[in-house]
Design a protein around this motif. Structure first.
Motif, short mmCIF file in Angstrom:
data_model
loop_
_atom_site.label_atom_id
_atom_site.label_comp_id
_atom_site.label_asym_id
_atom_site.label_seq_id
_atom_site.Cartn_x
_atom_site.Cartn_y
_atom_site.Cartn_z
N ASP A 1 0.94 -1.27 -0.03
CA ASP A 1 -0.14 -0.06 0.07
C ASP A 1 0.78 1.33 -0.06
N ASP A 2 1.11 1.41 -1.29
CA ASP A 2 2.20 2.88 -1.47
C ASP A 2 1.78 4.07 -0.69
N GLU A 3 0.66 4.40 -0.80
CA GLU A 3 0.01 5.52 -0.22
C GLU A 3 0.36 5.75 1.29
N LYS A 4 -0.26 4.85 2.08
CA LYS A 4 0.07 4.61 3.32
C LYS A 4 1.61 4.48 3.96
N LEU A 5 2.32 3.75 3.08
CA LEU A 5 3.73 3.58 3.40
C LEU A 5 4.39 4.97 3.22
N LYS A 6 4.00 5.65 2.47
CA LYS A 6 4.69 7.06 2.27
C LYS A 6 4.39 7.88 3.32
N GLU A 7 3.13 7.64 4.01
CA GLU A 7 2.67 8.63 5.10
C GLU A 7 3.61 8.05 6.28
N VAL A 8 3.86 6.82 6.39
CA VAL A 8 4.39 6.02 7.57
C VAL A 8 6.05 6.24 7.64
N LEU A 9 6.67 6.29 6.31
CA LEU A 9 8.12 6.39 6.11
C LEU A 9 8.63 7.39 6.87
N PRO A 10 8.23 8.75 6.77
CA PRO A 10 9.00 9.75 7.65
C PRO A 10 8.79 9.73 9.25
N THR A 11 8.08 8.85 9.53
CA THR A 11 7.81 8.80 11.01
C THR A 11 8.63 7.61 11.56
N ILE A 12 9.51 7.02 10.69
CA ILE A 12 10.66 5.92 11.29
C ILE A 12 11.67 6.65 11.71
N ILE A 13 12.09 6.27 12.99
CA ILE A 13 13.42 6.71 13.50
C ILE A 13 14.40 5.46 13.69
N PHE A 14 15.46 5.66 12.78
CA PHE A 14 16.53 4.52 12.75
C PHE A 14 17.38 4.64 13.60
N GLY A 15 17.59 3.55 14.49
CA GLY A 15 18.58 3.77 15.65
C GLY A 15 19.59 2.43 15.36
N PHE A 16 20.95 2.61 15.52
CA PHE A 16 22.00 1.66 15.70
C PHE A 16 22.89 1.98 16.51
N LYS A 17 22.94 0.87 17.50
CA LYS A 17 24.07 1.42 18.65
C LYS A 17 24.89 -0.12 18.57
N TYR A 18 26.10 0.34 19.07
CA TYR A 18 26.93 -1.02 19.38
C TYR A 18 27.12 -1.23 20.76
N ASN A 19 26.60 -2.66 20.79
CA ASN A 19 26.44 -2.95 22.51
C ASN A 19 27.82 -3.33 22.73
N GLU A 20 28.30 -2.66 23.75
CA GLU A 20 29.70 -3.13 24.23
C GLU A 20 29.85 -4.46 25.05
N GLY A 21 29.00 -4.88 25.70
CA GLY A 21 28.87 -5.87 26.60
C GLY A 21 28.82 -7.18 25.51
N LYS A 22 27.92 -7.02 24.56
CA LYS A 22 27.73 -8.25 23.60
C LYS A 22 28.57 -8.11 22.40
N LYS A 23 29.39 -6.97 22.31
CA LYS A 23 30.07 -6.90 21.00
C LYS A 23 29.50 -7.01 20.00
N CYS A 24 28.43 -6.41 19.81
CA CYS A 24 27.66 -6.54 18.63
C CYS A 24 26.78 -5.30 18.32
N TYR A 25 26.49 -5.06 17.03
CA TYR A 25 25.74 -3.82 16.67
C TYR A 25 24.14 -4.35 16.71
#
Ligand code: C5P
Length: 227
Positions: free
Chosen positions: A57-81
């Protein structure tokens, strides 16, 4: 600039992320997993019920897309992203077969690619990054100082992926995994927007018979020769 831009493209399950993370650690570079970004959008689309019978559903996805906040963290304990979507931990969810089955569909949408490519360029503007994906050397950074294109036979790749999923406790058969690998190859190589291609200036790494260590050493030699 803090360093070079290293583009790592190639087929699914070629171990791009494994070697990219090691390279980043050895060089003191930032690792950016662009596949995770397409997976996060896919998870969001699935949860919102925007994918039905292979249609989006392109119309809806186009609305949802800008609301997504991408986060990437390095977990020191587990040594992984680890990946986050609007603050929620989604690392496990985005790696499952369900998301894997739908991600190529979402990644073929031009408006999704446009937004993510813009974010990726922003994230790497200082240099000193290893970015893994499908279109990094061809579209995101056509002038990257170093480009690699990784591949291996579909059987070798499916076997690796199958082992990974089983170890994580997913209930899958080898046949399902091989079918998923082949289907993703096909969609990725044949889509109209930014298909998976090896650019002429990318160094081909066929790692079917290589250990991770051999691969890392070969790639490091090439990267260091470009400083
Ligand atoms: O790298 P990974 O297998 O996690 O990527 C998941 C999917 O996202 C790929 O199969 C491909 O369809 C898409 N992708 C893409 N462009 C990128 C990274 C990933 O189209 N730069």
């Amino acid at each position: 600039k803090k360093g070079l831009i290293v583009a790592v493209d190639g087929h699914s399950s070629t171990g791009k992320s494994t070697v990219s993370k090691i390279l980043a650690a050895r060089l003191g570079y930032t690792y950016i997993d662009t596949g995770a970004m397409y997976r996060i959008v896919t998870l969001k689309a699935m949860r919102e019920g925007l994918i039905k019978d292979g249609n989006v559903d392109d119309e809806k996805l186009k609305e949802v897309l800008p609301t997504i906040i991408f986060g990437f963290k390095y977990n020191e304990g587990k040594k992984c992203y680890e990946s986050y979507m609007n603050g929620e931990y989604v690392e496990t969810a985005i790696r499952g077969l369900e998301v894997s089955d739908n991600v190529s569909l979402i990644a073929a949408l031009p408006y999704v690619r446009e937004l993510l490519v813009e974010k990726q360029r922003e994230m790497a503007k200082e240099g000193g990054v290893i970015m893994d994906g499908r279109d990094i050397g061809s579209v995101v950074f056509p002038h990257a100082e170093v480009k690699f294109f990784m591949t291996a036979s579909p059987e070798v790749r499916a076997q690796r992926r199958y082992k990974e999923l089983i170890e994580k406790g997913e209930k899958v058969t080898y046949e399902e995994v091989e079918a998923n690998v082949r289907k993703r190859d096909y969609i990725d190589e044949h889509r109209e927007t930014s298909p998976l291609v090896k650019t002429p200036d990318a160094v081909l790494i066929d790692n079917g018979d290589m250990t991770v260590e051999e691969e890392v050493e070969e790639m490091l030699k090439i990267i260091r020769s470009r400083y």
